[in-house]
Design a protein around this motif. Sequence first.
Motif, PDB file in Angstrom:
ATOM      1  N   ARG A  77       0.835  -1.201   0.000  1.00  0.00           N
ATOM      2  CA  ARG A  77       0.000   0.000   0.000  1.00  0.00           C
ATOM      3  C   ARG A  77       0.868   1.248   0.000  1.00  0.00           C
ATOM      4  O   ARG A  77       0.372   2.346  -0.103  1.00  0.00           O
ATOM      5  CB  ARG A  77      -0.893   0.011   1.250  1.00  0.00           C
ATOM      6  CG  ARG A  77      -1.937  -1.089   1.257  1.00  0.00           C
ATOM      7  CD  ARG A  77      -2.909  -0.870   2.386  1.00  0.00           C
ATOM      8  NE  ARG A  77      -2.267  -1.055   3.690  1.00  0.00           N
ATOM      9  CZ  ARG A  77      -2.882  -0.859   4.851  1.00  0.00           C
ATOM     10  NH1 ARG A  77      -4.137  -0.458   4.877  1.00  0.00           N
ATOM     11  NH2 ARG A  77      -2.259  -1.061   5.989  1.00  0.00           N
ATOM     12  N   MET A  89      11.939  -2.297   1.120  1.00  0.00           N
ATOM     13  CA  MET A  89      11.461  -3.614   1.541  1.00  0.00           C
ATOM     14  C   MET A  89      10.433  -3.431   2.656  1.00  0.00           C
ATOM     15  O   MET A  89      10.532  -2.503   3.452  1.00  0.00           O
ATOM     16  CB  MET A  89      12.623  -4.468   2.041  1.00  0.00           C
ATOM     17  CG  MET A  89      13.624  -4.800   0.930  1.00  0.00           C
ATOM     18  SD  MET A  89      14.681  -6.200   1.329  1.00  0.00           S
ATOM     19  CE  MET A  89      15.718  -5.511   2.598  1.00  0.00           C
ATOM     20  N   ASN A  90       9.469  -4.317   2.712  1.00  0.00           N
ATOM     21  CA  ASN A  90       8.503  -4.285   3.809  1.00  0.00           C
ATOM     22  C   ASN A  90       8.552  -5.618   4.576  1.00  0.00           C
ATOM     23  O   ASN A  90       9.442  -6.440   4.337  1.00  0.00           O
ATOM     24  CB  ASN A  90       7.099  -3.947   3.288  1.00  0.00           C
ATOM     25  CG  ASN A  90       6.559  -5.000   2.343  1.00  0.00           C
ATOM     26  OD1 ASN A  90       7.063  -6.124   2.285  1.00  0.00           O
ATOM     27  ND2 ASN A  90       5.539  -4.638   1.597  1.00  0.00           N
ATOM     28  N   ASP A  91       7.605  -5.796   5.498  1.00  0.00           N
ATOM     29  CA  ASP A  91       7.624  -7.006   6.328  1.00  0.00           C
ATOM     30  C   ASP A  91       7.555  -8.273   5.474  1.00  0.00           C
ATOM     31  O   ASP A  91       8.170  -9.292   5.806  1.00  0.00           O
ATOM     32  CB  ASP A  91       6.467  -6.981   7.338  1.00  0.00           C
ATOM     33  CG  ASP A  91       6.731  -6.017   8.491  1.00  0.00           C
ATOM     34  OD1 ASP A  91       7.885  -5.536   8.625  1.00  0.00           O
ATOM     35  OD2 ASP A  91       5.796  -5.738   9.258  1.00  0.00           O
ATOM     36  N   THR A  92       6.815  -8.225   4.371  1.00  0.00           N
ATOM     37  CA  THR A  92       6.728  -9.405   3.497  1.00  0.00           C
ATOM     38  C   THR A  92       8.100  -9.708   2.888  1.00  0.00           C
ATOM     39  O   THR A  92       8.535 -10.870   2.857  1.00  0.00           O
ATOM     40  CB  THR A  92       5.703  -9.160   2.372  1.00  0.00           C
ATOM     41  OG1 THR A  92       4.476  -8.723   2.957  1.00  0.00           O
ATOM     42  CG2 THR A  92       5.470 -10.415   1.561  1.00  0.00           C
ATOM     43  N   HIS A 129      10.955  -9.001   4.171  1.00  0.00           N
ATOM     44  CA  HIS A 129      11.759  -9.553   5.265  1.00  0.00           C
ATOM     45  C   HIS A 129      11.435 -11.030   5.497  1.00  0.00           C
ATOM     46  O   HIS A 129      12.319 -11.842   5.738  1.00  0.00           O
ATOM     47  CB  HIS A 129      11.509  -8.778   6.559  1.00  0.00           C
ATOM     48  CG  HIS A 129      12.000  -7.348   6.508  1.00  0.00           C
ATOM     49  ND1 HIS A 129      11.805  -6.464   7.542  1.00  0.00           N
ATOM     50  CD2 HIS A 129      12.673  -6.660   5.559  1.00  0.00           C
ATOM     51  CE1 HIS A 129      12.334  -5.290   7.218  1.00  0.00           C
ATOM     52  NE2 HIS A 129      12.861  -5.379   6.021  1.00  0.00           N
ATOM     53  N   ARG A 130      10.159 -11.372   5.429  1.00  0.00           N
ATOM     54  CA  ARG A 130       9.767 -12.769   5.657  1.00  0.00           C
ATOM     55  C   ARG A 130      10.329 -13.675   4.557  1.00  0.00           C
ATOM     56  O   ARG A 130      10.728 -14.809   4.824  1.00  0.00           O
ATOM     57  CB  ARG A 130       8.241 -12.879   5.660  1.00  0.00           C
ATOM     58  CG  ARG A 130       7.578 -12.172   6.830  1.00  0.00           C
ATOM     59  CD  ARG A 130       6.101 -12.588   6.911  1.00  0.00           C
ATOM     60  NE  ARG A 130       5.184 -11.462   6.885  1.00  0.00           N
ATOM     61  CZ  ARG A 130       4.938 -10.658   7.907  1.00  0.00           C
ATOM     62  NH1 ARG A 130       5.562 -10.830   9.051  1.00  0.00           N
ATOM     63  NH2 ARG A 130       4.060  -9.672   7.809  1.00  0.00           N
ATOM     64  N   ILE A 148      13.093 -13.155   2.863  1.00  0.00           N
ATOM     65  CA  ILE A 148      14.518 -13.291   3.150  1.00  0.00           C
ATOM     66  C   ILE A 148      14.744 -14.313   4.261  1.00  0.00           C
ATOM     67  O   ILE A 148      15.601 -15.194   4.145  1.00  0.00           O
ATOM     68  CB  ILE A 148      15.130 -11.928   3.544  1.00  0.00           C
ATOM     69  CG1 ILE A 148      15.184 -11.004   2.321  1.00  0.00           C
ATOM     70  CG2 ILE A 148      16.535 -12.102   4.138  1.00  0.00           C
ATOM     71  CD1 ILE A 148      15.755  -9.617   2.607  1.00  0.00           C
ATOM     72  N   GLN A 165       4.441 -19.886  10.113  1.00  0.00           N
ATOM     73  CA  GLN A 165       3.273 -19.033   9.898  1.00  0.00           C
ATOM     74  C   GLN A 165       2.939 -18.869   8.427  1.00  0.00           C
ATOM     75  O   GLN A 165       3.802 -18.953   7.565  1.00  0.00           O
ATOM     76  CB  GLN A 165       3.531 -17.647  10.513  1.00  0.00           C
ATOM     77  CG  GLN A 165       3.254 -17.636  12.001  1.00  0.00           C
ATOM     78  CD  GLN A 165       3.571 -16.285  12.626  1.00  0.00           C
ATOM     79  OE1 GLN A 165       3.812 -15.318  11.927  1.00  0.00           O
ATOM     80  NE2 GLN A 165       3.558 -16.240  13.934  1.00  0.00           N
ATOM     81  N   TYR A 209       1.050 -16.331   5.570  1.00  0.00           N
ATOM     82  CA  TYR A 209       0.747 -14.919   5.336  1.00  0.00           C
ATOM     83  C   TYR A 209      -0.093 -14.802   4.069  1.00  0.00           C
ATOM     84  O   TYR A 209       0.374 -14.371   3.021  1.00  0.00           O
ATOM     85  CB  TYR A 209       2.047 -14.116   5.240  1.00  0.00           C
ATOM     86  CG  TYR A 209       2.923 -14.265   6.458  1.00  0.00           C
ATOM     87  CD1 TYR A 209       2.699 -13.484   7.596  1.00  0.00           C
ATOM     88  CD2 TYR A 209       3.950 -15.204   6.499  1.00  0.00           C
ATOM     89  CE1 TYR A 209       3.481 -13.626   8.731  1.00  0.00           C
ATOM     90  CE2 TYR A 209       4.742 -15.351   7.628  1.00  0.00           C
ATOM     91  CZ  TYR A 209       4.506 -14.565   8.727  1.00  0.00           C
ATOM     92  OH  TYR A 209       5.272 -14.708   9.865  1.00  0.00           O
TER      93      TYR A 209
END
Lengths: 421, 421
Positions: A212, A284-287, A289-290, A292, A384, A386
Amino acid sequence: MADESQKWVLMVTAQTPTNIAVIKYWGKRDENLILAINDSISVTLDPAHLCTTTTVAVSPAFNQDRMWLNGKEISLSGGRYQNCLREIRARANDVEDEKKGIKITKKDWENLHVHVASYNNFPTAAGLASSAAGFACLVYSLAKLMNVQEDNGMLSAIARQGSGSACRSLYGGFVKWVMGKEENGSDSIAVPLVDEKHWDELVIIIAVVCSRQKETSSTSGMRETVETSALIEHRAKEVVPKRIIQMEEAIQKRDFATFTHLTCADSNQFHAVCLDTSPPIFYMNDTSHRIISCVEKWNRSEGTPQVAYTFDAGPNAVLIARNRTSAALLLQRLLFHFPPNSETDLNSYVIGDKSLMEDIGIQDIKGIEALPPPPEIKDKVLAQKYKGEISYFICTRPGRGPVLISDDSQALLHPDTGLPK
Amino acid sequence: MADESQKWVLMVTAQTPTNIAVIKYWGKRDENLILAINDSISVTLDPAHLCTTTTVAVSPAFNQDRMWLNGKEISLSGGRYQNCLREIRARANDVEDEKKGIKITKKDWENLHVHVASYNNFPTAAGLASSAAGFACLVYSLAKLMNVQEDNGMLSAIARQGSGSACRSLYGGFVKWVMGKEENGSDSIAVPLVDEKHWDELVIIIAVVCSRQKETSSTSGMRETVETSALIEHRAKEVVPKRIIQMEEAIQKRDFATFTHLTCADSNQFHAVCLDTSPPIFYMNDTSHRIISCVEKWNRSEGTPQVAYTFDAGPNAVLIARNRTSAALLLQRLLFHFPPNSETDLNSYVIGDKSLMEDIGIQDIKGIEALPPPPEIKDKVLAQKYKGEISYFICTRPGRGPVLISDDSQALLHPDTGLPK
């Protein structure tokens, strides 16, 4: 010059790949000529899955240069377009089409206008280096239309003035953009390292991440980094030159472990200098990072790296798997952690080379839901899911450089009017 | 030595603040002695809102050293605890309590055991430097119990061996940890720069961010950065020394604009070198990024900075406002973007100095919902709300250093048994 009353249209259509840097370009020493502060190395992506197709046309009937991108007319008045058009026109030569009875002399080109239609076979706004493929294709197709005799290296120096990374799209396989020393940029060109057949085991999966956030453009982003980061100069002068040498050697030797180490480290360092910019730039966002974390964990558990990751000026991951087996195992992991939203059609969730989906035997959403957690995940908390964080995956591979398309039916402009079909 | 048959217990209770670095400590040159690769500067936080209270007791009846943290017994066998206990014991002196008829000679301490009970008035796991306050308080209270004569600077060098940043909690106000040159670490100590009254306009708001990620410990994180980052040495040797000088001057002059620029840049650079680590370390998440964007946008729109931000080894934001007016405007912005979940009680959503809530006239969740978007946000897309991304806010300010608590009723150990109350 051909009879002006004769309303002929002469056209050329070309296809040019996009590319992804494995040693990153970030920072200019000249904003207008687009000269980089360090060399960079990229891999060209298979144009079957990611490319720009451009038709350029000339006709005495055209009264101005015009361009349509993905069917919508856009302005050519920007300096970057103007630089490319001027440089190509300056190198134009006599052109003759005996069948159509057209003869254009070198001098005629100064007064003739062109129409350009360009189309990306992937979403323009998805942050997938569409400007690289776009400017490369513009320059390449115009050069063919105007019978420019310079080689792709020289053309790369012109495409570079449209978009820095565009110069690397003039060749297939692995490509180096040499930053050069000359003030006029004449030696800041792309050089092919190896063609796409040299390391044809590699498989590439691109994860297009939902986001977003409104991202900082790479042009203003790299300007701000050069102006404010206390680390960028050290990176450009001390770190990258050594990595370029190591990366060239790793590519020559097909040394995937070194290739992965350098690719991941350089992607991370590029994002580190973005973060060291004032105000900081987050691509980069949290996604991201996940993704990686998932790759790092798997590589560590295998002992030898299976996948390299790299991120450009956006959250999308470009994942380079050592071979088809690794790519299949990677796709399983990605689909486990990032299942599609329930309303998503699986057929549009994994696109490009769909044969990988057959390899892992997944036919529907139920197949994804049934995937077991990757064996390297011991802690259930880390298994987890996502859902919906990824828009889609593109499966592809290293690919060839620009090609001319002789099949007229694939032209984007009408052969009689020179207007978009 | 006092009569062993007499089951006396001698106790001391102390309270020690936590601190937040504005020029960051990241990287050791000696893992065992905990010697840093660069100087750092911190601000001590008001112990009224964030502190550790520790009671230490000695009794001939104790047959081993024992410790309880937040009511739960923990092991003291780790090297860091052992280093602190050994160093303090080595400096113990005669102690006499005439009223209780207790006399302990310097030599007795070698054979006497201690009990330690420690309590944080904030969540230990929230990534709020609880180990800094904890080790500082352990060392400070033991030193008082054992009548250690060394000053707080010397005590800081001992606390440093428990947790590097603990040395900075031995003083109030702004504190510098001088990295030192000696191999034995004797000159690696904390130095007070200005006390908490020097710049008492500052108001601090901590945003405790919800996070599902398991974070890399700062101990292993900084080791990996030193071993693998190509940028950390340049940061430690070239960037930080200049920033330390500039920051000291900014603090002396109460120059908030320079203070903000340096604080934000150094926080971002610390996270940049974490990202430059292999594998990369991510402490900030999307919520952290959103807080930074909110602050950067506001500071830019105001022309002069209103708020500095800094993030430690986790996603929580520490926001330092130039004065109470700015803090109130900041809290409005934070509550607008990060409203609490509907089940959250407002009274537990903004804690610490609650008077700020009165300043902005918000009494209930409806007051938060009624907040207008900050005026600097022109684009509606950027006026997004992220409900539930923040666990709670703590409103506080710069605070004093360690103090002894003479009120026995506040002791954490029972005066007769030396066991937790």
